[in-house]
Design a protein around this motif. Structure first.
Motif, PDB file in Angstrom:
ATOM      1  N   ARG A  59       0.954  -1.816   3.667  1.00 15.56           N
ATOM      2  CA  ARG A  59       0.870  -0.996   2.452  1.00 15.56           C
ATOM      3  C   ARG A  59       2.172  -0.265   2.182  1.00 15.56           C
ATOM      4  NH1 ARG A  59      -4.119   1.070   0.531  1.00 15.56           N
ATOM      5  NH2 ARG A  59      -5.639  -0.479   1.135  1.00 15.56           N
ATOM      6  N   GLY A  60       2.598  -0.310   0.916  1.00 16.49           N
ATOM      7  CA  GLY A  60       3.798   0.407   0.510  1.00 16.49           C
ATOM      8  C   GLY A  60       5.098  -0.262   0.912  1.00 16.49           C
ATOM      9  N   ARG A  61       5.016  -1.492   1.419  1.00  9.02           N
ATOM     10  CA  ARG A  61       6.202  -2.199   1.863  1.00  9.02           C
ATOM     11  C   ARG A  61       6.228  -3.581   1.211  1.00  9.02           C
ATOM     12  NH1 ARG A  61       3.959   1.139   5.072  1.00  9.02           N
ATOM     13  NH2 ARG A  61       5.031   2.360   6.633  1.00  9.02           N
ATOM     14  N   GLY A  62       7.411  -4.103   0.984  1.00  6.22           N
ATOM     15  CA  GLY A  62       7.546  -5.459   0.454  1.00  6.22           C
ATOM     16  C   GLY A  62       6.742  -5.663  -0.810  1.00  6.22           C
ATOM     17  N   GLY A  63       5.945  -6.723  -0.831  1.00  7.69           N
ATOM     18  CA  GLY A  63       5.159  -7.075  -2.008  1.00  7.69           C
ATOM     19  C   GLY A  63       3.778  -6.457  -2.070  1.00  7.69           C
TER      20      GLY A  63
END
Length: 123
Positions: A59-63
């Motif tokens: 969550r909240g990272r990358g895609g």
């Protein structure tokens, strides 16, 4: 081995991005606290000949999307969505602090996270 970027929807509606490569028993790779799926890409490539390696963006990272407030239960729901998508059961591999998340997932009723497939592969 070719990997494909896909998404699943977690219980709270958050989109979770992941790449899947290989065939066989699914192993969900959970990167460390500040990492995305690229952190475990080399491990995914090493596992892909014998396993279906699933590396996700936390969550909240990358895609992946995020929620307004952090809760470990949301990340466990994310893992549950990935396990369901994989057709369960699946093994979990937690890197760094996310090893604790893999154990939390098992404690919250995801006993399939304790399958010995990786231990057999690594021995």
């Amino acid at each position: 081995m070719q990997s494909t970027l896909q998404t699943v929807i977690s219980a709270d509606g958050t989109r979770i991005a992941f790449e899947s490569s290989g065939d066989g028993h699914p192993v969900i790779l959970v990167g460390g606290a500040f990492n995305d799926r690229t952190t475990v890409a080399a491990l995914a490539a090493a596992l892909a000949p014998g396993f279906r390696a699933i590396a996700h963006d936390r969550r909240g990272r990358g895609g992946s999307g995020d929620a307004p407030a952090y809760a470990v239960e949301r990340e466990i729901e994310d893992l549950a969505a990935l396990i369901e998508h994989a057709g369960g059961p699946a093994s979990l591999f937690g890197h760094s602090s996310r090893a604790v998340l893999a154990l939390e997932a098992a404690a919250y009723g995801r006993p399939e996270a304790l399958l010995p497939a990786l231990a057999d592969f690594l021995s």
